[in-house]
Design an enzyme around this catalytic site. Structure first.
Site: not given
Length: 331
Positions: A311, A61, A2-3
DNA sequence: AGAAACGCCTGCCAGC
DNA sequence: TGCTGGCAGGCGTTTC
């Protein structure tokens, strides 16, 4: 993951169900979900029970629900300081990596359903919709909920997005969200201040985009998508960007966020869903994220994936190159 | 003081 | 087959 668009989809789904509703009961099945909660100030369950939800608000967020106490005049049990008392309290939620908020009918099965990770359940009573269950489900427990006190926003503007719903709470922000910058879709977002912040940062632009104290709501997916769209290398030093390039980047960020929002967010597998458990469609619109080994949709060059900040970054090696000296071109 | 590294956490999957 | 290590990743905290 979720962004901003995913959290906004959740907020928009939650708002009509909880605005004006009373929290009748609270069940906490895993107290790790309360990690961000200040246990000393007020017990989570008793602090929520009886409270009325005034709205569903989002910045970046972060999601929160401003609360009105059941009986504001006999509020002797809440040991809040004067500032917190004046500005009120809110139930703050962050979805982390895998958090979900799900609206369910009373009697829905509790914890233990295979594939579910139910952490917190709210039983609410809405004057129009009747009884409803609000479940907070979170596989990786990077997310959490907390009761937090509200502080006035320093600029006096609205603290976050609540789709026009207004009240005295609108210009207050939960203390734990106060250090988070406004998001690029916020009308009070300051483009010039953003440009000044970038000019001060020698860090790579992607790192700065992911820094929620500079601009909020952008995560790994939308950072990669925005940088691809504006043909910018993720490791381009932020301070090397001209004001023109910063504006182009902001335009790209907004376009990507808005398109994702229109398509219901990005879903991979079952990791992100709306309050009804449905997936979004933006995963089909991704141009960069997860497309390593595939041709760039713009020029056909094979996209690459690079390790970055523990990442992955996805980019086109032809469209997105580090450029030197761009600073001198525009004021 | 600002930036970088670390810890948190679970499910999945490639590799042995 | 069954184990292990790596990966996914946002944010608060710690370290440099």
């Amino acid at each position: 993951m979720p962004e901003l668009p995913e959290v906004e989809v959740v907020r928009a789904g939650l708002a009509p169900a909880v605005t004006g509703a009373r929290i009748a009961a609270v069940e906490v099945f895993d107290r790790r979900a309360l990690r961000r909660h200040d246990q000393l100030s007020v017990d989570f369950e008793s602090g929520l029970t009886g409270a009325r939800v005034l709205a569903a608000v989002r910045r970046g967020k972060f999601l929160w629900m401003p609360l009105a106490d059941a009986d504001a005049h006999a509020d002797a049990n809440v040991n809040a300081d004067a500032e917190g008392e004046r500005n009120g309290r809110a139930l703050v939620a962050h979805l982390g990596m895998s958090g979900q908020v799900l609206l369910r009918t009373p009697g829905h099965p509790g914890p233990g359903v295979p594939g579910e990770h139910l952490r917190v359940r709210l039983h609410v009573e809405h004057p129009d919709h009747g009884e409803l269950v609000v479940d907070f489900d979170d596989q990786r427990t990077f997310g959490g909920m907390a009761i937090d006190r509200m502080l006035p926003t320093p600029d006096g503007e609205r603290a976050g997005f609540s789709a026009g719903v207004d009240g005295a709470w609108a210009r207050s922000i939960p203390s734990q969200v106060a250090h988070i910058a406004r998001d690029p879709l916020d009308p009070a977002f300051d483009d010039a201040a953003f440009a000044r912040a970038l000019a001060r940062k020698k860090s790579e632009i992607k790192r700065v985009l992911l820094d929620q104290t500079v601009a909020s709501g952008i995560g790994n997916i939308y950072a990669d998508e925005s940088l691809w769209r504006v043909r910018m290398h993720p490791q381009q030093p932020a301070s090397s960007l001209s004001r023109k390039r910063v504006d182009e980047l902001l335009t790209a960020v907004r376009a990507v966020l808005e398109q994702a929002l229109a398509e219901g967010g990005t879903s991979f597998d079952e990791q992100y869903v709306n309050v009804n458990g449905a997936s979004g469609y933006f995963a089909h619109s991704l141009n960069a994220y997860g497309r390593d080994g595939e041709p760039c949709p713009r020029c056909g060059t094979t996209m690459v994936r690079e390790s970055f900040m523990n990442r992955s970054s996805h980019r086109c090696p032809r469209c997105q190159r580090i450029r030197a000296g761009v600073k001198t071109r525009a004021a």
